[in-house]
Write a protein that holds these residues in place. Sequence first.
Motif, short mmCIF file in Angstrom:
data_model
loop_
_atom_site.label_atom_id
_atom_site.label_comp_id
_atom_site.label_asym_id
_atom_site.label_seq_id
_atom_site.Cartn_x
_atom_site.Cartn_y
_atom_site.Cartn_z
N ASP A 487 0.86 -1.20 0.05
CA ASP A 487 0.15 0.03 0.03
C ASP A 487 0.89 1.45 0.24
O ASP A 487 0.22 2.40 0.19
CB ASP A 487 -1.11 -0.08 1.10
CG ASP A 487 -0.25 -0.06 2.74
OD1 ASP A 487 1.02 -0.37 2.48
OD2 ASP A 487 -0.85 -0.12 3.67
N ALA A 488 2.02 1.20 -0.33
CA ALA A 488 3.09 2.39 -0.13
C ALA A 488 2.60 3.41 -1.14
O ALA A 488 2.85 4.61 -0.86
CB ALA A 488 4.58 1.99 -0.92
N LEU A 489 2.02 3.05 -2.55
CA LEU A 489 1.55 4.16 -3.36
C LEU A 489 0.54 5.08 -2.82
O LEU A 489 0.51 6.41 -3.20
CB LEU A 489 0.97 3.33 -4.68
CG LEU A 489 1.97 2.76 -5.52
CD1 LEU A 489 1.30 1.96 -6.65
CD2 LEU A 489 2.91 3.86 -6.16
N GLY A 494 -0.80 10.66 -0.44
CA GLY A 494 -1.51 11.13 0.43
C GLY A 494 -3.08 10.82 0.34
O GLY A 494 -4.11 11.34 0.55
N LEU A 495 -3.11 9.44 0.11
CA LEU A 495 -4.52 8.94 -0.21
C LEU A 495 -4.93 7.94 0.88
O LEU A 495 -6.08 7.24 0.77
CB LEU A 495 -4.66 8.02 -1.45
CG LEU A 495 -4.52 9.03 -2.75
CD1 LEU A 495 -4.64 8.00 -4.12
CD2 LEU A 495 -5.64 9.89 -2.90
N GLN A 496 -4.13 7.85 1.84
CA GLN A 496 -4.29 6.97 2.88
C GLN A 496 -5.36 7.48 3.78
O GLN A 496 -5.63 8.66 4.18
CB GLN A 496 -3.14 6.69 3.74
CG GLN A 496 -2.52 7.61 4.67
CD GLN A 496 -1.89 9.14 4.16
OE1 GLN A 496 -1.63 9.04 2.58
NE2 GLN A 496 -1.47 10.03 4.63
N ASP A 497 -6.25 6.59 4.55
CA ASP A 497 -7.13 6.97 5.47
C ASP A 497 -8.28 7.36 4.98
O ASP A 497 -8.88 8.19 5.70
CB ASP A 497 -6.47 7.54 6.67
CG ASP A 497 -5.41 6.88 7.33
OD1 ASP A 497 -5.38 5.48 7.43
OD2 ASP A 497 -4.41 7.37 8.09
N ASP A 498 -8.54 7.45 3.70
CA ASP A 498 -9.76 7.93 3.20
C ASP A 498 -10.82 7.05 2.96
O ASP A 498 -10.46 5.93 2.04
CB ASP A 498 -9.11 8.64 1.72
CG ASP A 498 -10.44 9.42 1.19
OD1 ASP A 498 -11.55 9.04 1.20
OD2 ASP A 498 -10.21 10.19 0.44
#
Length: 558
Positions: A487-489, A494-498
Amino acid sequence: MDRDSSDEDDDRQNLIHQNDTKNLPHQIPASPHSSTSPRSSFRIEELESQIRRRFKLTFNKRYLFAIVLPLLIIPIYFSTDIRSLFSSNISSLKFNTVSDRINESQLQALYLLNQQQSSLLSLWNQTFVNSNNNITAVQFDDIKASLLSQITLNKHIQQILLSPHKTGNSQQNGTVLDPNFAGYSFDRCRKIDQKFSERRTIEWKPKQNKFLFAICLSGQMSNHLICLEKHMFFAAILNRALVIPSSRFDYQYNRVLDIEHINDCIGKKTVIPFEDFMEIKKNHAHIDKFICYFSSPQPCFVDEEHLKKLKSLGISMGKLETAWKSEDIKKPSQKTVKDVEEKFGSDDDVIAIGDVFFADVERDWVLQSGGPIAHKCKTLIEPSKLILLTAERFIQTFLGSNFIALHFRRHGFLKFCNAKKPSCFYPIPQAADCITQMVERANTPVIYLSTDAAESETGLLQSMVVLNGKTIPLVKRPPRNSAEKWDALLYRHGLQDDPQVEAMLDKTICALASVFIGAPGSTFTEDILRLRKDWGTASLCDEYLCQGEEPNFIAGEE
């Protein structure tokens, strides 16, 4: 030195004395200090004489035994058949072993034949007795799989019956009834040929400065994506470019979709983000016509709060009007392209249509693989490249190419399903049984679980999905771990936790599965089915959870 020599002589004499007194009882013990030559000579001669006498006696006994033994053997040999005595015992033992093996194999074969009879009777009842003569492709494959299973079982019975008669060098002909030989094998959950070349399509050719403003407000993201796809069809019919709503009014679509992908597939500027639209209109746009597709229960699903949001974005509009006076979302009537052209056709620059999620316009045309619009890609609305790559990396890390994806919706689904007839909310044991049957049918080793269920439910479900004594793992996306790079991409961009990105990631993983089990009545499931159909990953085994069954227990109403 003298002392050492004397001690050695004493030790030697004591040693001889201890060893010989038992055999020579008449020997007179010698004095430790006496070592005269005459006594020593006398003792040696006496010892030699006794040894000769004992050897002679022993030799005479052996000689006598050698003579007598043959005399005893000869009469026994002629009076008794020694070979038959031993061979009869051996052959009896061998016969008993073969006989036991034959009896055991016959019992096993009878048990399996009884199972085969039950299975064939069940197949007969399902196929001919209870059938309405309209057998689907999936049902036909089930019949073929059942017959194939019986062929395999029959071969197994033959092998059991022949096993007692096998020899070490014998080899069976393994290809006579081998289901994987001579064309017997087939992929029960093979991919469905979507026949893209036979699609019915419409060209999307927007007129210059003619725009359709999409209004999608009912439900969550999955509803909005379906609504957006229908708006694209409307825009193509009306020859207008589609304006993607602002994230201040709707979802932030550019985080989950690749807007430019749509334009690239069609080959022209057909979809534009809200920001580009406002730049064209110099930050002040006016909606010339705001037409509601449904009049009931609320026109356009637009309330005062949504109207205020639109005005805050620099958009002005006239009065809301309805296309049909009695169009209800609970009972939408079927409409055609001609109906859309008559009700929404206009020379105005900007029109808005809302909400079309429940609209039933040219259903077969809209639901066909790839959608109703002509384009050069597999589908127009699909996850962004970053989400797609992340899904593929997750599959490579945890699942592999052969896995079932399960959308197991539970939160808020009990009341929703029980309001339907029949209900679509299944008890965990019943759901586990349905899932296990699909695992056996699809022959997959692992299940990807997309769910909002509590751990208490998923834990019980995991413990009950067991096939042939083996627990089938239910895999969920794990929490963030810096040691894992799948999930590094998302983190890098900045798309994490969305929540919307995570939901689209779940959809993408499910869309890439070998087989998909969906939640009936869920638009999340419907969007996955759309992706699978458009991407060509849909299989003959795809179905809703416990499809064709009713819950074995339903709670009462409030």
